[in-house]
Design an enzyme around this catalytic site. Structure first.
Site, PDB file in Angstrom:
ATOM      1  N   LEU A  56     -32.630  -9.183 -14.695  1.00 50.27           N
ATOM      2  CA  LEU A  56     -31.215  -9.507 -14.856  1.00 50.27           C
ATOM      3  C   LEU A  56     -30.996 -10.968 -15.210  1.00 50.27           C
ATOM      4  O   LEU A  56     -29.996 -11.327 -15.828  1.00 50.27           O
ATOM      5  CB  LEU A  56     -30.445  -9.177 -13.570  1.00 50.27           C
TER       6      LEU A  56
ATOM      7  N   ASP B  22     -25.846 -25.577  -5.027  1.00 49.17           N
ATOM      8  CA  ASP B  22     -26.078 -25.165  -6.415  1.00 49.17           C
ATOM      9  C   ASP B  22     -24.869 -24.393  -6.957  1.00 49.17           C
ATOM     10  O   ASP B  22     -24.991 -23.272  -7.445  1.00 49.17           O
ATOM     11  CB  ASP B  22     -27.346 -24.326  -6.517  1.00 49.17           C
TER      12      ASP B  22
END
Length: 822
Positions: A507, A628
């Site tokens: 993915l 992040d």
């Protein structure tokens, strides 16, 4: 006649008031006078650092109100009484610092000549260089220079100065830190060019590791013609150039700065051993730190000294363990912690005791193993009998002991109870708290009841776990799945391979691993992240995952389970069929118009991410910093609601933020300034990243994306901040939306974004407040333009009226420093 006397008096007053920049042969500079460079940039004279009673001769910035010294003559020989001292250019052309009685020599340039030309002068130049020339004073030819301060730097590297060596000229220029903030004597750290002639610099600590040997703790990496391998910050654009010269006898670097546009800037080797790149921000009246090398203070060998404990999550980074105190309180207050810590009480071997560090630490080197030890008690006895033993660790299989002072202790986690070996430090018995009295009968019954309840809960969990495992296992040979806690599942590696059909459908990939599509045994679709290179202990990894597994929020991707078999580790999440936000925001070149979010959908996404972050920061038992935040980590559910992925990953790497920074190099454009400055990272770093994300949600483009015409246009947050103050926010909107947006909501989002990217953590809002502001519950005042963005705007203004797009196209990387994308 009277008029003539008045004119003569006026001329003499004007002459005395005029600053001089030159010392002639045989002339002295009195202690209460200074030299000022022709353009007024630098000043030389006597000074006293901070609250010190000692005086030195040095050079500092003239136009900066906060005295910032860049060069010191008599570093090791301070002046006690400046009024009895003088700085002079002797008749032999040598710079001298003398003090009475008997004209005692405190410092000399060691550049004398028996019969120097009468035109020999010492001039303070406008670049901060003090130059002695033996010919025409106005000549700029290098062969006229008899001596210059640029060849003998102290802790500061100024633009135009060479750093390295020139064997032919007998010059070796390197930086040495001050001892502390009030003592310019050479400290423990140096920055030198590679001794083998390679194009790189190294940072050294004297006496690193507790011994007398010099230790290298950081390197720039090799120069590739544009940047040093380990210093991507050089792409920041605050250098007009970085010339390098090398041959058989020469190996040095110099650099040029954008001083005419950006104000004063330099490199400075701090007393804590970090190389700091800083720029004076006149608009904000302070030094702005752009980066520190190494980023993590704890990477500096010996920075906390013997028995000092370093942590990159505390401020200050150096602390003394329980039972210890700073060896020099005064030096610690002034920023020099290299002297380390000492025990509060004297040892009385063998009647001593041990204190345990309540968190995981990186064990120091130099241990010895005790033979015949079977448990922790035996290990303690072995260390206690040896009066030179200062600490021990029993890890379940072996007993390690250390003798003498321990150096470079580093906290890996500040969370109590983290699984792993415990370091026991030897202290006087008086430092160990006395054992508590026996529990009362009532307390004992409470404990017994707790134990019984725990046993019942454990049995219930086992029954549930077995039931779930039986339901989920289709047949043998396809792996094992067991319940760990509540709905959280534990997969063995075979089960993960089966779920992903041997990792056949990728993915995407991110900072910590690769994501594959999979399915549980009951056909529930999942996304499996196969983790790369995790060095954290298995017990601690499992403990952290279990903690994350109980976190549930509508705007967080649900963690279904995990795998942990040695270095084979994976996380199993709910599958999000609509993918990640980046595929809806940014043009991909294929069906660009197929996935365009409306303004209403974007606003819902922004609010959802804010709510998810606020939950992680403020509602969990401990604050979880995401570290992040970017569009790739925001997944969209069936209703196009935002779900934040990869939360808690920083905890899973064991708080080793320096490693996180390394693995996040691909998304440095979302990092807060404190990442690069080496400061402790808090939840406000996520706030900064969220602000940058908001700008991309508004514009539908990367903040530093190429323009349609090619090249780079204005760094978008700069453009947005200026437009916000000009009252024009509609022009910031993604052009694919054709201005179809709620203007009030749009302005609110832009204001929130600008507040989030303020330079100082204290000026940024909490995520809880951000949620209230986006919901319209709390007002959002017009924010100031952040200092770094303001400096970029100043640079643009100083470019001679060049249009913004054209200017930033020429200075692409200049804009990146504002977000840490360097």
């Amino acid at each position: 006649m009277l008029l003539l006397l008045v004119l003569l008096l006026f001329s003499s007053l004007q002459l005395s008031a005029t600053a001089i920049d030159t010392l002639a042969l045989g002339h002295s500079l009195p202690w209460n006078e200074t030299l000022v460079s022709e353009g007024g940039n630098f000043e030389l004279g006597f000074f006293s650092p901070g609250n010190s009673s000692k005086h030195y001769v040095g050079i500092w910035y003239k136009k900066i109100p906060k005295q910032t010294v860049v060069w010191v003559a008599n570093r090791e020989n301070p002046i006690v009484n400046p009024s009895t001292s003088r700085f002079m250019l002797s008749t032999h052309g040598e710079l001298l610092l003398l003090t009475t009685p008997s004209d005692t020599l405190l410092w000399s340039s060691n550049a004398s000549s028996r019969s120097p030309p009468l035109a020999t002068v010492a001039t303070l130049q406008d670049d901060g260089n003090l130059v002695v020339r033996r010919s025409n004073a106005t000549s700029s030819r290098s062969d006229d220079v008899a001596w210059q301060s640029f060849d003998h730097p102290t802790d500061t590297w100024l633009p135009g100065a060479r750093l390295g060596y020139d064997k032919g000229a007998g010059v070796h220029s390197f930086l040495t830190s001050w001892t502390d903030a009030e003592n310019p004597a050479p400290g423990a750290f140096t920055m030198e060019i590679d001794a083998l002639g390679r194009p790189k610099f190294d940072l050294f600590a004297s006496g690193g590791g507790g011994g007398g040997a010099r230790s290298r703790y950081w390197t720039t990496g090799l120069w590739d013609g544009e940047v040093f391998a380990n210093v991507p910050e050089m792409r920041s654009g605050y250098f007009a150039g970085f010339p390098y010269a090398r041959n058989g006898t020469v190996n040095f670097f110099t650099y040029r700065d954008r001083t005419t546009k950006m104000g004063e800037g330099n490199f400075m080797l701090d007393v804590n051993g970090q190389m700091r790149r800083r720029q004076w921000g006149g608009a904000v009246g302070k030094w702005i730190l752009f980066c520190s090398e190494p980023h993590d203070t704890c990477d500096v060998i010996g920075s906390c000294g013997p028995f000092g404990l370093c942590s990159n999550t505390t401020s200050p980074a150096c602390q003394c363990p329980a039972g210890f105190a700073p060896r020099s309180e005064q030096q610690w207050k002034l920023g020099n912690t290299a002297s380390g810590c000492v025990r509060r009480s004297l040892l009385e071997c063998p009647k001593d005791a041990f204190l345990d560090l309540p968190y995981a630490v990186q064990l120091p080197s130099g241990s010895s193993e005790a033979a015949g030890v079977r448990n922790d008690r035996d290990c303690q006895r072995s260390c206690l009998k040896d009066c030179s033993c200062t600490a021990y660790v029993y890890d379940g299989t072996k007993c390690s002991m250390w003798k003498g002072e321990l150096a470079n202790l580093r906290a890996l986690s500040t969370d109590p109870g983290i699984a792993g070996a415990v370091l026991h430090l030897r202290v006087a018995r008086s430092e160990v708290p006395s054992s508590p009295r026996a529990h009362s009968w009532k307390k004992s019954m409470v404990i017994l009841g707790s134990v019984v309840a725990a046993v019942v809960l454990l049995l219930a969990s086992l029954v549930i776990g077995v039931s779930v495992a039986v339901l989920l296992r289709r047949r043998r040979g396809k792996g094992k799945v067991t319940a760990v806690q509540g709905p959280l599942l534990l997969f063995d590696y075979n089960a993960v391979r089966t779920a992903t059909r041997n990792f056949s459908e990728k993915l995407g990939s991110g900072s910590f691993g690769t994501v594959y599509r999979g399915a549980l045994p009951d056909a529930t679709p999942v996304a499996v992240k196969k983790l790369d290179g995790f060095r954290q202990g298995e017990k601690q990894f499992r403990a952290e995952v279990v903690t994350l597994g109980v976190i549930h929020h509508v705007n967080l991707v649900r963690l279904r389970g995990f795998c942990s078999e040695g270095n084979k580790r994976a996380l199993v999440y709910d599958y999000m069929a609509n993918g990640s936000l980046d595929s809806y925001l940014f043009k991909t070149g294929v069906s660009d118009n197929a996935k365009v979010l409306s303004w209403g959908q974007r606003y819902v996404v922004a609010l959802g991410v804010a709510r998810g972050l606020a939950y992680l920061h403020e509602k969990c038992r401990e604050c979880i910093i995401h570290c992040d935040i970017k569009p790739e980590n925001i997944l969209l559910g069936d209703d196009m609601g935002a779900k934040l992925a990869d939360f808690g990953m920083a905890k899973l790497v064991g708080h080793d933020f320096s490693r996180v920074l390394t693995t996040m190099r691909g998304t440095l454009g979302y990092l807060a300034p404190e990442w690069l400055a080496g400061a402790p990272v808090t939840a406000k770093a996520d706030v900064y990243s969220f602000g940058l994300l908001l700008f991309e949600i508004v514009s539908g483009r990367r903040n530093n994306a190429p323009t349609e015409k090619g090249g780079y246009g204005t760094y978008f947050p700069v453009h947005a901040a200026v437009s916000l103050h000009d009252g024009d926010v509609v022009g910031l909107l993604d052009e694919r939306l054709a201005k179809d947006a709620d203007v009030e909501e749009l302005e609110r989002v832009c204001r929130v974004a600008c507040w989030c990217i303020q330079d100082e953590e204290g000026d940024r809002p909490t995520m809880g407040l951000v949620v209230q502001q986006l919901e319209g519950v709390a007002d959002v005042a017009l924010p100031p333009i952040p200092s770094r963005l303001h400096m970029l705007a100043m640079a643009n203004a100083g470019a001679g009226g060049v249009a913004q797009d054209e200017f930033y196209s020429e200075n692409t990387s200049t804009s990146k420093i504002a977000t840490g994308e360097v």
